[in-house]
Design a protein around this motif. Structure first.
Motif, PDB file in Angstrom:
ATOM      1  N   ARG A  68       0.798  -1.007  -0.086  1.00 47.38           N
ATOM      2  CA  ARG A  68      -0.075   0.177  -0.032  1.00 47.38           C
ATOM      3  C   ARG A  68       0.914   1.113   0.108  1.00 47.38           C
ATOM      4  NH1 ARG A  68      -3.215  -1.146   5.259  1.00 47.38           N
ATOM      5  NH2 ARG A  68      -3.149   1.028   5.202  1.00 47.38           N
ATOM      6  N   LEU A  69       2.247   1.049   0.322  1.00 50.22           N
ATOM      7  CA  LEU A  69       3.020   2.341   0.158  1.00 50.22           C
ATOM      8  C   LEU A  69       3.420   2.778  -1.188  1.00 50.22           C
ATOM      9  CD1 LEU A  69       4.628   3.928   2.072  1.00 50.22           C
ATOM     10  CD2 LEU A  69       6.533   2.623   2.048  1.00 50.22           C
ATOM     11  N   VAL A  70       3.195   4.160  -1.432  1.00 54.81           N
ATOM     12  CA  VAL A  70       3.726   4.782  -2.545  1.00 54.81           C
ATOM     13  C   VAL A  70       4.788   5.789  -2.319  1.00 54.81           C
ATOM     14  CG1 VAL A  70       2.901   6.068  -4.830  1.00 54.81           C
ATOM     15  CG2 VAL A  70       1.322   4.405  -3.736  1.00 54.81           C
ATOM     16  N   ILE A  71       5.952   5.463  -2.881  1.00 60.62           N
ATOM     17  CA  ILE A  71       7.073   6.308  -2.463  1.00 60.62           C
ATOM     18  C   ILE A  71       7.639   7.289  -3.568  1.00 60.62           C
ATOM     19  CG2 ILE A  71       9.613   6.251  -1.556  1.00 60.62           C
ATOM     20  CD1 ILE A  71       8.618   3.002  -1.148  1.00 60.62           C
ATOM     21  N   THR A  72       7.770   8.460  -3.417  1.00 62.65           N
ATOM     22  CA  THR A  72       8.647   9.587  -4.126  1.00 62.65           C
ATOM     23  C   THR A  72       9.787  10.067  -3.489  1.00 62.65           C
ATOM     24  OG1 THR A  72       6.482  10.090  -5.077  1.00 62.65           O
ATOM     25  CG2 THR A  72       8.279  11.555  -5.253  1.00 62.65           C
ATOM     26  N   GLN A  73      10.957   9.639  -3.771  1.00 62.81           N
ATOM     27  CA  GLN A  73      12.112   9.969  -3.069  1.00 62.81           C
ATOM     28  C   GLN A  73      13.284  10.780  -4.006  1.00 62.81           C
ATOM     29  OE1 GLN A  73      13.461   7.036  -0.518  1.00 62.81           O
ATOM     30  NE2 GLN A  73      15.593   7.885  -0.293  1.00 62.81           N
ATOM     31  N   GLN A  74      13.748  11.452  -3.207  1.00 59.66           N
ATOM     32  CA  GLN A  74      14.936  12.670  -3.926  1.00 59.66           C
ATOM     33  C   GLN A  74      15.903  11.584  -3.327  1.00 59.66           C
ATOM     34  OE1 GLN A  74      16.136  15.746  -1.791  1.00 59.66           O
ATOM     35  NE2 GLN A  74      17.265  17.019  -3.546  1.00 59.66           N
ATOM     36  N   ALA A  75      17.021  11.116  -4.224  1.00 56.90           N
ATOM     37  CA  ALA A  75      18.373  10.782  -3.934  1.00 56.90           C
ATOM     38  C   ALA A  75      19.396  11.420  -4.816  1.00 56.90           C
ATOM     39  CB  ALA A  75      18.250   9.137  -4.392  1.00 56.90           C
TER      40      ALA A  75
END
Length: 378
Positions: A221-228
């Motif tokens: 259920r987790l939707v991730i948007t990540q800056q790397a």
């Protein structure tokens, strides 16, 4: 813009934390009919491309370091060259006021304005005054603050302090119109992770491992948007692919304010701009202040949201995959925690800080907004 319109010289260090509030003020000043010139340093790069200024000028500046006597002497010499260049610039432009937003590139223009008797303002975005602004505090006409209380200001300057809030960009004001997407038990949870305009390696080290520790029903259920950072992007994206997690990983997001608005939870550093934007948009957060900072400004910033229940502040020593996984599970199981935190953040938000700061600058410079409006209509 009329060539005869009053001009305000804005000075800001070349990072997003200083430039974003400066940009917000510049937009308001230009909308009112004033001209704007930006003074900054060579770090500004692409951040200045959209800055609403008639001219962008770089002056010599340096950050003094107490580790080396030779380095301190060299830095002092560079700063003095910056003051000389700024004096010439001010004499040429004849600004009605000079406004600094912190960082050592603001020192030469503000010192030059002090020497020439030009009205001058510093804006302190953090909950603890920065070293450059502390040095300038007794040499300015006004100290505008992003938070109601700012620690570390010299004694005897209280009469100069005006609390305006931290100006936020127009894109933040637009994003603030987005209602909080209700976090519901059993539904998707949208997680946004970033580390400020420069990125933060700790986010790449901790968050993917925390996600790997989630029970399968929550991972789905987790939707991730990540800056790397560039050097971390492949590693982070590969971890999420192996987990079959829904994730988007990029080095930078140009539409970050709207992504904040679309999220249920933000995990981030706690720079002044980040804290101001979280409050303006009204989103719950887990904040990890930058450790080892001399002024501990990010800890003070994070505390302003933590104290009202809008954020959880985690020292970096406590920001482990195990602890973050626990915090995520808690919010999956109790989504009302997110909704309450979002409301608390929104209650602390201020989207009119740029207008308040502009009004203070105009008042200090003796500029009548009504006459500006009449000039624009003529």
């Amino acid at each position: 813009m009329s060539a005869g319109a009053p001009l305000v010289l804005i000075s800001a260090g070349g990072t997003g934390g200083h430039l974003f509030p400066a940009e917000a003020l510049a937009h308001v000043l230009r909308r009112l009919g004033l001209r704007v010139v930006l003074v900054t340093d060579e770090r500004v790069g692409a951040l200045a491309e959209k800055f609403p200024a008639d001219e962008v000028v770089s002056v010599p500046s340096a950050t003094p370091s107490r580790r080396s006597l030779v380095g301190m002497i060299e830095a002092a010499g560079t700063l003095w060259r910056g003051v000389s260049a700024s004096r010439a610039l001010i004499r040429r432009l004849q600004p009605a006021a000079v406004v600094g937003f912190g960082g050592y590139p603001t020192v030469p223009p503000l010192v030059a304005a002090w020497m020439l008797g030009v009205p001058r303002v510093v804006h302190e975005q953090n909950g603890v005054v920065g070293r450059a602004n502390k040095f300038l505090a007794r040499r300015v006409s006004m100290i505008a603050t992003g938070f109601p209380e700012v620690r570390g200001l010299p004694r005897g300057v209280r009469a100069q302090i005006v609390h305006t809030g931290n100006p936020v960009r127009q894109s933040v004001i637009e994003a603030a119109k987005t209602l909080y997407p209700a976090a519901l038990k059993g539904a998707k949870l949208r997680l946004l992770v970033f580390g400020g305009s420069q990125g933060a390696r700790v986010m790449s080290d901790v968050v993917p491992d925390a996600v790997a520790k989630l029970p399968p029903e929550y991972l789905r259920r987790l939707v991730i948007t990540q800056q790397a950072r560039d050097e971390d992007q492949t590693r982070v994206a590969s971890t999420y692919r192996a987990l079959e997690a829904q994730a988007e990983v990029r080095p930078f997001f140009t539409d970050l304010p709207q992504r904040i608005a679309d999220s249920h939870l933000v995990v981030a550093r706690s720079g002044a701009s980040t804290v101001a934007e979280l409050a303006a948009i009204g989103r719950p957060a887990i904040l990890v202040p930058l450790p080892g900072a001399l002024d501990q400004d990010q800890a003070a910033n994070a505390r302003t949201l933590a104290d009202i229940g809008a954020a959880l502040m985690l020292p970096q020593t406590d920001f482990t995959p195990e602890r973050l996984a626990e915090e995520l599970v808690m919010r999956f199981e109790n989504p009302d925690l997110l909704t309450k935190a979002a409301l608390a953040a929104k209650g602390a938000g201020r989207t009119d800080a740029a207008e308040r700061l502009a009004a203070a600058v105009l008042g200090l410079a003796g500029i009548d907004p009504a006459r500006l409006a009449a000039r624009k209509q003529a």
